[in-house]
Write an enzyme that holds these catalytic residues in place. Structure first.
Site, PDB file in Angstrom:
ATOM      1  N   HIS A 179       0.857  -1.199   0.000  1.00  0.00           N
ATOM      2  CA  HIS A 179       0.000   0.000   0.000  1.00  0.00           C
ATOM      3  C   HIS A 179       0.890   1.245   0.000  1.00  0.00           C
ATOM      4  O   HIS A 179       2.033   1.210   0.472  1.00  0.00           O
ATOM      5  CB  HIS A 179      -0.877  -0.046   1.262  1.00  0.00           C
ATOM      6  N   ASN A 181       1.280   3.740   1.767  1.00  0.00           N
ATOM      7  CA  ASN A 181       1.889   4.228   3.008  1.00  0.00           C
ATOM      8  C   ASN A 181       2.935   3.282   3.596  1.00  0.00           C
ATOM      9  O   ASN A 181       3.557   3.613   4.600  1.00  0.00           O
ATOM     10  CB  ASN A 181       0.809   4.470   4.072  1.00  0.00           C
ATOM     11  N   LYS A 182       3.101   2.110   3.016  1.00  0.00           N
ATOM     12  CA  LYS A 182       4.053   1.160   3.585  1.00  0.00           C
ATOM     13  C   LYS A 182       5.488   1.541   3.191  1.00  0.00           C
ATOM     14  O   LYS A 182       5.690   2.386   2.320  1.00  0.00           O
ATOM     15  CB  LYS A 182       3.717  -0.261   3.126  1.00  0.00           C
ATOM     16  N   ASN A 183       6.480   0.839   3.781  1.00  0.00           N
ATOM     17  CA  ASN A 183       7.879   1.236   3.550  1.00  0.00           C
ATOM     18  C   ASN A 183       8.312   1.057   2.102  1.00  0.00           C
ATOM     19  O   ASN A 183       9.242   1.698   1.646  1.00  0.00           O
ATOM     20  CB  ASN A 183       8.814   0.456   4.468  1.00  0.00           C
ATOM     21  N   MET A 184       7.630   0.153   1.405  1.00  0.00           N
ATOM     22  CA  MET A 184       7.870  -0.045  -0.020  1.00  0.00           C
ATOM     23  C   MET A 184       6.505  -0.181  -0.673  1.00  0.00           C
ATOM     24  O   MET A 184       5.635  -0.865  -0.141  1.00  0.00           O
ATOM     25  CB  MET A 184       8.675  -1.322  -0.219  1.00  0.00           C
TER      26      MET A 184
END
Ligand SMILES: *Cc1c(COP(=O)(O)O)cnc(C)c1O
Length: 374
Positions: A179, A181-184
């Site tokens: 998603h 907003n995730k780190n990747m």
């Protein structure tokens, strides 16, 4: 002053151009880029089989189905997560059994799991909240002792590790989210790391309508699969992100260290555990000392916004959502998760922000809390 959001993806020009190339290629849904992305992920996770999905939610649900979990089964999980973690359990017809969190790590309290196991328990879904890994040694010890499957909801754990081992490179089934907003990110997407080549065929069927295609053009369907394939457009974004994940993690750790260096510890906020080995610092979350303040969390967030700083809430304890209250959960069931859910705020933390941004956030918090002390 420019608005500082709590998170923002870092996408380089090479990736943007790559997406344009996919759009011009004439093949924009699942195709060669998805295959390339899956093999790059597999390499990153030590050679384990990996399949890409349209979301981390779809990935979790497929993992439950792979384990044959359905009506009559119970799955143990944490009430302190994005609600997807428990919704997927309901969606396969099973029953979520919540276990309270440890008040310091805010992750599922492993000491409480065994008391929640019944003859109907089939699996545990641990969540690494904010990218701080749950103790994998204890977790797998408990699972092995009771013959339970583990579906790691590692949606927030990309780039995190446990005692030097990458999350995703060991364990039972590991589900990641990409998603925005995730780190990747792949904008929306996810992947499932399998532990057995023999599960690939069923995983692929569950991902796309249960269809198996034969070389002569015929096809067959023997399971009602869903519609959860990733597009080549999204996969191309992921291919541009993966080479940077470890640098993203390093930068996040540096920013997190700066938060600890700058944060005024006399304000009464509870800071997260200072873990710089395992955590990927997906989020930097503090608990507000609401008992000592004359303002609510909503007012705190509004005052931060007035100072051009975005603050998130991740998450209210999910057993108190109407859907879960309707299943019998109530206030007081999981007091630590409830307190975290009331007091938590997520401060800005993403690779593209500066150390000065961290200082600005710390000063704003000090200013707001000091002027709101009862
Ligand atoms: C983001 C997230 C999910 C769901 O991932 P999506 O890709 O948004 O479907 C599930 N669990 C946790 C803990 C998450 O943070």
């Amino acid at each position: 002053m420019a608005f500082l959001p709590f998170t923002r993806p870092t996408i380089d020009e090479e990736t943007i151009q790559g997406v344009v190339d996919v759009l011009r290629s004439g093949w924009i849904t699942s195709g060669p880029k998805v295959k390339e992305f899956e093999s790059a992920l597999s390499q990153y996770f030590g050679g384990r089989p990996v399949r890409a999905f349209s979301s981390g939610t779809a990935t979790l649900e497929v993992a439950l189905r792979l384990c044959g979990i359905g009506p009559g089964d119970e799955v143990i999980t944490t009430p302190m997560s994005w609600v997807a973690t428990a919704n997927v359990i309901l969606n396969v017809g099973a029953r979520p059994v919540f276990v309270d969190v440890d008040p310091l790590t805010r992750n599922i309290d492993l000491n409480l799991i065994e008391a929640a196991i019944t003859p109907a328990t089939r699996a545990i879904i641990p969540v690494d909240l904010a990218g701080l890994p749950v103790d994998r040694n204890r977790l797998y010890e408990i699972a092995a002792k009771h013959g339970l499957r583990v579906i790691e909801d590692a949606a927030q754990s990309m780039g995190a590790s446990w005692k030097g081992k990458r999350i995703g490179a060991f364990g039972d089934l590991i589900s990641f989210s990409f998603h925005a907003n995730k780190n990747m990110t792949t904008s929306e997407g996810g992947c499932l790391v399998l532990n057995d080549e023999a599960q690939i065929a069923l995983t692929e069927k569950l991902r796309l309508q249960g269809v198996v295609r034969f070389p002569d053009g015929n096809m067959d369907v023997d399971v009602a699969g869903g519609k959860a394939n990733l597009t080549d457009i999204a996969a191309r974004i992921g291919l541009g992100q993966l080479p940077h994940i470890d640098a993203f993690t390093e930068r996040r750790r540096e920013l997190a260290r700066h938060y600890f260096a700058c944060f005024d510890r006399t304000l009464g906020c509870q800071l997260p555990p200072e873990n710089f080995n395992d955590s990927n610092w997906h989020m930097f979350q503090i608990l507000l000392p609401l008992d000592k303040l004359s303002i609510s969390r909503g007012e705190f967030i509004e005052r931060m916004r007035q100072r051009e700083i975005g603050v998130g809430v991740h998450y209210p304890a999910m057993h108190l959502f109407s859907l879960y209250r309707g299943l019998g959960f109530k206030e007081g069931d999981f007091p630590h998760a409830e307190r975290v859910g009331r007091e938590t705020v997520t401060l800005p933390l993403f690779p593209g922000m500066s150390l000065q941004d961290v200082e600005r956030v710390c000063l704003a918090i000090k200013d707001i809390i000091e002027s709101a002390n009862k």
